[in-house]
Design a protein around this motif. Structure first.
Motif: not given
Length: 349
Positions: A57-60, A77-80, A87-98, A130-135
């Motif tokens: 959420n905050e990028g620590i 994995i379970e926490l994510l 939470i479905s915000s675009e920022h949250f989804q992007r950070k989760t994917k990363e 997790f939108q793991m496009e890398i897979m």
């Protein structure tokens, strides 16, 4: 002889008791191991929950979130998964994917190669969540397996659709397991406009079942720009294609000329008459009234009901239905008019 038989049955009984005892202790040990595993994962979740949320959420600094062990990884994995469900915000989804792509690639590969079907399926759902496009390319290892199940194939195709996999078209046209219309709908619903457009350009080459689903998907995706395409399908020799096209037109609100609607109000196919009446409901021209009155006596219940419903919503619809209920010679027409007068104009069923 008699003593020998007793001894034989005693040996069998002792053997069964021994096997059941071993099985009992095996299950007890497995349960204890699983309980211990679950306790450790829950402990890791409590330990890392705040730090992981702050990172997403905050990028620590990510260095605070090392996960060297398998159980710590499972906790992450379970926490994510829990975060994503809340939470479905675009920022949250992007950070989760990363985070998932940088930490979970190894564990997901192991899961995809696991002998247990449930573990492989769980990994596929997590890769999509997790939108793991890398897979995406790694999924081919499982897709090419001769033991690939239909559920696994559909889930992989859903991931391919979400990530615009280049070979998706061929894998939908030539699936390893036959796909139903519902399953095609799931795939069309997930794909991007670009991928949908590529399939649109090859519509004539699609298998019939995939064609039906594609037409329906134009409606569910509310693609009003494809109204002319749907209108062109009304010239198709297949009545099913024409019905699907009319249904999609109703969904996106594409309006035909009144003369064209009247043509389908008189169709030999009751499904076409039904869809045409629904278009009348959107246009609400007085020109349709004589035809709708005739359809109150249609041989199909659904057509009679939709005709009464549409008449009820027209400017003088209530008065028209009262006259039908009081004077029409056909008892089915009278009954339908009375039913819809009782329900009222605001009733949708």
């Amino acid at each position: 002889m008699f003593h020998g038989e007793i001894l034989f049955f005693l040996l069998i009984l002792i053997g069964l008791v021994y096997i059941l005892t071993v099985l009992f202790f095996y299950l007890i040990i497995q349960k204890a191991i699983e309980n211990s595993r679950r306790r450790k994962i829950n402990q890791y979740k409590q330990e890392y929950q705040s730090a992981l949320f702050k990172y997403i959420n905050e990028g620590i600094e990510e260095k605070d979130l090392r996960c060297p062990s398998f159980l710590q990884m499972e906790a992450f994995i379970e926490l994510l998964e829990e975060f994503i469900s809340m939470i479905s915000s675009e920022h949250f989804q992007r950070k989760t994917k990363e985070f998932a792509e940088s930490h979970f690639q190894g564990i997901m590969l192991k899961k995809l190669k696991h002998s247990r079907w449930s573990i492989r399926m769980n990994a596929l759902f997590q890769i999509e969540d997790f939108q793991m496009e890398i897979m995406t390319n790694n999924l081919n290892l499982l897709y090419k397996s001769k033991d690939l199940t239909k559920a696994e194939e559909i889930q992989i195709l859903k991931i391919y659709a979400r990530f615009d996999y280049p070979d998706l078209y061929n894998r939908m046209v030539y699936p390893k397991h036959a796909l139903t219309e519902f399953e095609y709908n799931l795939l069309f619903r997930r794909m991007s406009e670009q991928t949908f457009e590529r399939i649109y350009n090859r519509f004539s080459e699609l298998p019939q079942r995939m064609k039906y689903s594609f037409i329906e998907s134009i409606g569910t995706r509310n693609q009003q720009n494809n109204g002319r395409f749907l209108k062109g399908l009304l010239e198709d020799d297949s009545s099913e294609v024409r019905i699907r096209a009319l249904k999609a037109m109703v969904t996106i609100g594409f309006q035909l000329e009144e003369s064209e609607v009247i043509e389908y109000l008189q169709s030999d196919q009751w499904q076409e008459r039904l869809m045409a009446i629904k278009i009348c409901d959107q246009i609400r021209s007085d020109e349709f009234i004589p035809f709708l009155l005739d359809l109150l006596s249609d041989s199909t219940f659904y057509v009679r009901s939709q005709a009464a419903k549409t008449l009820l919503r027209m400017e003088n619809g209530i008065q028209i239905l009262y006259e039908v209920a009081a004077t029409n010679e056909d008892p089915f027409a009278r009954d339908m008019a009375e039913q819809w007068l009782e329900r009222g104009p605001g009733h949708d069923k």
